[in-house]
Scaffold this motif. Structure first.
Motif, PDB file in Angstrom:
ATOM      1  N   GLN A   1       0.838  -1.205   0.000  1.00  0.00           N
ATOM      2  CA  GLN A   1       0.000   0.000   0.000  1.00  0.00           C
ATOM      3  C   GLN A   1       0.871   1.252   0.000  1.00  0.00           C
ATOM      4  N   MET A   2       1.905   1.250   0.835  1.00  0.00           N
ATOM      5  CA  MET A   2       2.782   2.419   0.921  1.00  0.00           C
ATOM      6  C   MET A   2       3.533   2.631  -0.388  1.00  0.00           C
TER       7      MET A   2
ATOM      8  N   TYR B   1       0.962   4.178  -2.728  1.00  0.00           N
ATOM      9  CA  TYR B   1       0.728   5.573  -2.348  1.00  0.00           C
ATOM     10  C   TYR B   1       1.900   6.451  -2.766  1.00  0.00           C
TER      11      TYR B   1
ATOM     12  N   LEU C   1      -4.008  10.625  -5.249  1.00  0.00           N
ATOM     13  CA  LEU C   1      -4.677   9.635  -4.416  1.00  0.00           C
ATOM     14  C   LEU C   1      -6.073  10.155  -4.115  1.00  0.00           C
TER      15      LEU C   1
ATOM     16  N   VAL D   1      -7.305   6.878   4.966  1.00  0.00           N
ATOM     17  CA  VAL D   1      -6.566   8.137   4.827  1.00  0.00           C
ATOM     18  C   VAL D   1      -5.331   8.134   5.721  1.00  0.00           C
TER      19      VAL D   1
ATOM     20  N   ARG E   1      -1.752   7.084   4.522  1.00  0.00           N
ATOM     21  CA  ARG E   1      -0.903   8.043   3.801  1.00  0.00           C
ATOM     22  C   ARG E   1      -0.049   8.867   4.756  1.00  0.00           C
ATOM     23  N   GLN E   2      -0.470   9.001   6.002  1.00  0.00           N
ATOM     24  CA  GLN E   2       0.290   9.745   6.996  1.00  0.00           C
ATOM     25  C   GLN E   2       1.612   9.059   7.341  1.00  0.00           C
TER      26      GLN E   2
ATOM     27  N   GLN F   1       2.427  15.077  -4.967  1.00  0.00           N
ATOM     28  CA  GLN F   1       1.207  14.416  -5.382  1.00  0.00           C
ATOM     29  C   GLN F   1       0.010  15.163  -4.827  1.00  0.00           C
TER      30      GLN F   1
ATOM     31  N   ILE G   1      -3.674  14.852  -3.074  1.00  0.00           N
ATOM     32  CA  ILE G   1      -4.540  13.985  -2.275  1.00  0.00           C
ATOM     33  C   ILE G   1      -5.923  14.618  -2.302  1.00  0.00           C
TER      34      ILE G   1
ATOM     35  N   LEU H   1      -1.776  15.710   6.747  1.00  0.00           N
ATOM     36  CA  LEU H   1      -1.574  15.463   5.322  1.00  0.00           C
ATOM     37  C   LEU H   1      -1.002  16.659   4.563  1.00  0.00           C
TER      38      LEU H   1
ATOM     39  N   ARG I   1       2.601  16.692   3.709  1.00  0.00           N
ATOM     40  CA  ARG I   1       3.073  15.476   3.042  1.00  0.00           C
ATOM     41  C   ARG I   1       2.730  15.418   1.557  1.00  0.00           C
ATOM     42  N   CYS I   2       2.093  16.459   1.030  1.00  0.00           N
ATOM     43  CA  CYS I   2       1.724  16.445  -0.389  1.00  0.00           C
ATOM     44  C   CYS I   2       1.826  17.852  -0.959  1.00  0.00           C
TER      45      CYS I   2
END
Length: 160
Positions: free
Chosen positions: A7-8, A11, A17, A25, A28-29, A36, A38, A54, A57-58
């Protein structure tokens, strides 16, 4: 179905995503910052899950509220149980959101199958939620029934 590691990897490699608001959700953290987008389809009004975790992180974080109605039971204390509520989708918003991100969902949508399944799911939700001992059954029914009727779902005709 995938392992957490897989999964990671998925992602981390995605340009975009799309999540429905919920526990997925939080996976993703676990990753750092990636270029990317989200997109989170919110299921409850005025709730943006994991926003502070989040955003760093994006490169782009978007929340869309694709619902027309939301019904939540009432506790015996009189408080609404928002986390236990049920949402009904605004399909035009949902379809246009997906189309904006390259997914032509509307082209393959079966409206009749959706209506049937949504009514079945709503009835099952109501059966489970109303049996909760911390719920005020009468108050809950009074706030939930009009929302269901607005959605064309008459699940109350054979219930006390």
């Amino acid at each position: 179905r995938e392992s957490l590691k897989r999964q990671m990897e998925l992602y981390a490699g995605a340009k975009i995503l799309i999540f429905s608001e919920g526990s997925a959700v939080h996976g993703r953290q676990l990753l750092g910052r990636f270029q990317q987008k989200i997109l989170i389809l919110s299921r409850r009004p005025n709730f943006e899950i994991a926003q502070t975790m989040l955003e760093p992180r994006c490169s782009d974080l978007e929340y869309v509220l694709p619902i027309t109605d939301f019904a939540a039971p009432i506790k015996i204390t009189g408080a609404r149980m928002r986390p236990s509520g049920i949402s009904f989708y605004d399909l035009d918003t949902l379809f246009s959101t997906f189309a904006r991100h390259g997914v032509a969902l509307a082209e393959q949508w079966d409206s009749e199958a959706y209506k049937l399944k949504a009514a079945q799911d709503a009835a099952a939700w109501y059966g489970r939620i109303i049996s909760n001992s911390s719920i005020d059954q009468e108050k809950s029914r009074r706030v939930i029934q009009p929302v269901f009727e607005k959605q064309g779902m008459d699940i109350f005709s054979d219930r006390p």
